[in-house]
Design a protein around this motif. Structure first.
Motif, PDB file in Angstrom:
ATOM      1  N   THR A 104       0.839  -1.203   0.000  1.00 54.15           N
ATOM      2  CA  THR A 104       0.000   0.000   0.000  1.00 54.15           C
ATOM      3  C   THR A 104       0.872   1.249   0.000  1.00 54.15           C
ATOM      4  N   GLY A 105       2.067   1.152   0.599  1.00 53.23           N
ATOM      5  CA  GLY A 105       2.992   2.288   0.589  1.00 53.23           C
ATOM      6  C   GLY A 105       3.390   2.696  -0.818  1.00 53.23           C
ATOM      7  N   LEU A 106       3.432   1.725  -1.742  1.00 53.52           N
ATOM      8  CA  LEU A 106       3.781   2.027  -3.136  1.00 53.52           C
ATOM      9  C   LEU A 106       2.800   3.028  -3.722  1.00 53.52           C
ATOM     10  N   PHE A 107       1.506   2.793  -3.432  1.00 49.90           N
ATOM     11  CA  PHE A 107       0.479   3.656  -4.027  1.00 49.90           C
ATOM     12  C   PHE A 107       0.483   5.037  -3.387  1.00 49.90           C
ATOM     13  N   ALA A 108       0.978   5.105  -2.146  1.00 51.35           N
ATOM     14  CA  ALA A 108       1.076   6.395  -1.468  1.00 51.35           C
ATOM     15  C   ALA A 108       2.428   7.049  -1.733  1.00 51.35           C
ATOM     16  N   GLY A 109       3.298   6.349  -2.484  1.00 50.22           N
ATOM     17  CA  GLY A 109       4.610   6.919  -2.795  1.00 50.22           C
ATOM     18  C   GLY A 109       5.538   6.965  -1.588  1.00 50.22           C
ATOM     19  N   ARG A 110       5.325   6.056  -0.623  1.00 48.73           N
ATOM     20  CA  ARG A 110       6.151   6.084   0.583  1.00 48.73           C
ATOM     21  C   ARG A 110       7.512   5.424   0.396  1.00 48.73           C
ATOM     22  N   ASN A 111       7.634   4.559  -0.628  1.00 49.60           N
ATOM     23  CA  ASN A 111       8.901   3.854  -0.820  1.00 49.60           C
ATOM     24  C   ASN A 111       9.979   4.785  -1.370  1.00 49.60           C
ATOM     25  N   VAL A 112      11.208   4.510  -0.996  1.00 48.48           N
ATOM     26  CA  VAL A 112      12.351   5.220  -1.570  1.00 48.48           C
ATOM     27  C   VAL A 112      13.152   4.177  -2.331  1.00 48.48           C
ATOM     28  N   GLY A 113      12.996   4.160  -3.644  1.00 47.47           N
ATOM     29  CA  GLY A 113      13.660   3.152  -4.450  1.00 47.47           C
ATOM     30  C   GLY A 113      12.807   1.902  -4.584  1.00 47.47           C
ATOM     31  N   LYS A 114      13.393   0.893  -5.167  1.00 49.16           N
ATOM     32  CA  LYS A 114      12.691  -0.349  -5.439  1.00 49.16           C
ATOM     33  C   LYS A 114      12.208  -1.002  -4.136  1.00 49.16           C
ATOM     34  N   GLN A 115      10.918  -1.234  -4.023  1.00 51.11           N
ATOM     35  CA  GLN A 115      10.369  -1.867  -2.832  1.00 51.11           C
ATOM     36  C   GLN A 115      10.609  -3.372  -2.890  1.00 51.11           C
ATOM     37  N   VAL A 116      11.274  -3.887  -1.883  1.00 53.77           N
ATOM     38  CA  VAL A 116      11.554  -5.316  -1.786  1.00 53.77           C
ATOM     39  C   VAL A 116      11.060  -5.785  -0.426  1.00 53.77           C
ATOM     40  N   VAL A 117      10.552  -7.014  -0.379  1.00 52.46           N
ATOM     41  CA  VAL A 117      10.196  -7.607   0.912  1.00 52.46           C
ATOM     42  C   VAL A 117      11.144  -8.780   1.164  1.00 52.46           C
TER      43      VAL A 117
END
Lengths: 276, 276
Positions: B258-271
């Motif tokens: 959900t952070g992706l859609f809010a633009g919260r990630n810095v760089g490529k989001q990985v889990v």
């Protein structure tokens, strides 16, 4: 190019016999085609626009059309831009134009399926019955171009020879097949609009991995000998239909020109300024 | 792909270690990247979606990004579709995206000039100061995209890496150079519109003889080894900037998504589901 009295004549694509030359490539008695004037005698200095005529076993006037610029346009736009393969499905808009007629015949000679669109019932009939198109339709009678294309191409379009742009291009994009090719020769429906129509379906370029490319014939003239090797035998064997509408004498050129805009010509309009 | 209790897990691009295998190409202890599940243990039957990892001298998570699908997308869309030459002028829209960031760096490594557009001042600053773009601008601050492009490309654009479509594409068409290439990776500005915006300037394709082509990365995976040969040395020499935002543990995956859609990630989001 300038006439003796200093006035610049209208220029156009013509065929001429060399009467005198200081250019090493041209000598008295040679025939050329290229940019000439609307006049009986021309002084041509822009010799880079000229091509020497080697094969005179065909009507010389053909070098203003099928063996000249429109012919090369059809050849380059279809063969060089579209990389066609036998059995593919080809759609041509403005198919009754000088270029479209030829493209359609090249398509058939290669063994593809071809449908053309045009703007009158007469043109549609001629495309089907004289020029050998598999099918043709009058775009003015189709309220829904997408539905029309789905009728003529239930399996989709591999190659689109684009002459019109706008709504037709939008409908074609919906019907292109994967890895389709769109050769953009012109967008004649758009030229006289204050604001060109919007094309909405370009996203199909991605999913279908479509190659769309604009071209100008001038950059393909190095292939002219190759084109002649292909087309001259077809012409001599009667395998290509080519129609000319010849006005006799320079005095009839203005009427022939205005006739083009009124659609009075039947086939390629040529003016015979003089004959051999 | 199905988990033991019959429920189908969310799938995504992941990196995994083979614990057991009946496939001749994969043996216990191998590492793979490809379509895996949001789960700790996966049974993968669609092995055609997998790639074996040979080089483990880089963070394994890179195979979800720069060494995986986004990386191959950038490589194929730039090198294969655009045939770039040193010194050319390149424009990238949505340049801060995972693909755009990489394309921009490939452009610089090749010796071209690159400008990117993005949707915030922060992204623009990062493109210029961290990712090495020659310049960048916030498209939301430009009332006239044509004027903006003319400012950044006074001599025009040779290559456009297209991620957005619509008005930006229209402005780019006005600024393309002769024989320009447009690689259509996506048209993200159009996906959520009821009716996509119209693109009005396609006539420029003809006069400028532009090649425009859509592509999907899946058809370029045969070039993956060639891509690794190019990109791995750059990564190891620190010549490519690549930023990851790693969430620890599967339990944090939903929040990361959900952070992706809010633009919260810095760089490529990985889990990081688990670590070696």
């Amino acid at each position: 190019m300038e006439s003796d009295d200093g006035e610049v004549p209208i220029s156009g694509r013509g065929v001429a016999k060399v009467l005198d030359s200081r250019h090493p490539d041209y000598k008295k008695g040679d025939f050329i085609w290229g940019i000439t004037g609307w006049e009986e005698y021309s002084l041509i200095t822009a010799t880079e626009t000229l091509f020497k005529i080697h094969d005179k076993d065909v009507p010389l006037s053909y070098y203003t059309g099928i063996l000249g610029m429109p012919g090369m346009t059809a050849y380059a736009g279809f063969y060089e831009i579209c990389s066609p393969k036998k059995g593919e499905f080809v759609f041509i808009s403005a198919a009754f134009g000088a270029v479209g007629q030829l493209v359609g015949q090249f398509v058939k000679l290669l063994g593809c399926y071809v449908v053309g669109s045009a703007g009158s019932k007469d043109k549609v009939d001629l495309l089907k019955n004289k020029f050998g198109f598999d099918d043709a339709f009058n775009y003015k009678e189709e309220l829904d171009l997408d539905a029309a294309l789905k009728r003529y191409f239930p399996d989709g379009i591999d190659i689109y020879f684009e002459n019109v742009g706008g709504k037709m291009l939008d409908a074609v994009l919906l019907n292109m097949r994967v890895r389709g090719r769109i050769s953009v020769c012109g967008m004649v429906s758009q030229y006289n609009l204050e604001q060109p129509e919007g094309v909405h379906n370009l996203m199909h370029l991605v999913q279908k991995r479509i190659h769309m490319e604009g071209f100008l014939v001038y950059y393909f003239y190095h292939l002219f000998p190759k084109y002649l090797d292909m087309v001259l035998p077809y012409i001599k064997q009667g395998k290509i239909v080519y129609v000319e509408d010849i006005a006799e004498g320079l005095e009839n050129a203005p009427a022939a020109l205005t006739g083009l805009f009124a659609g009075r010509n039947v086939g390629k309009q040529v003016v015979a300024v003089s004959r051999e």
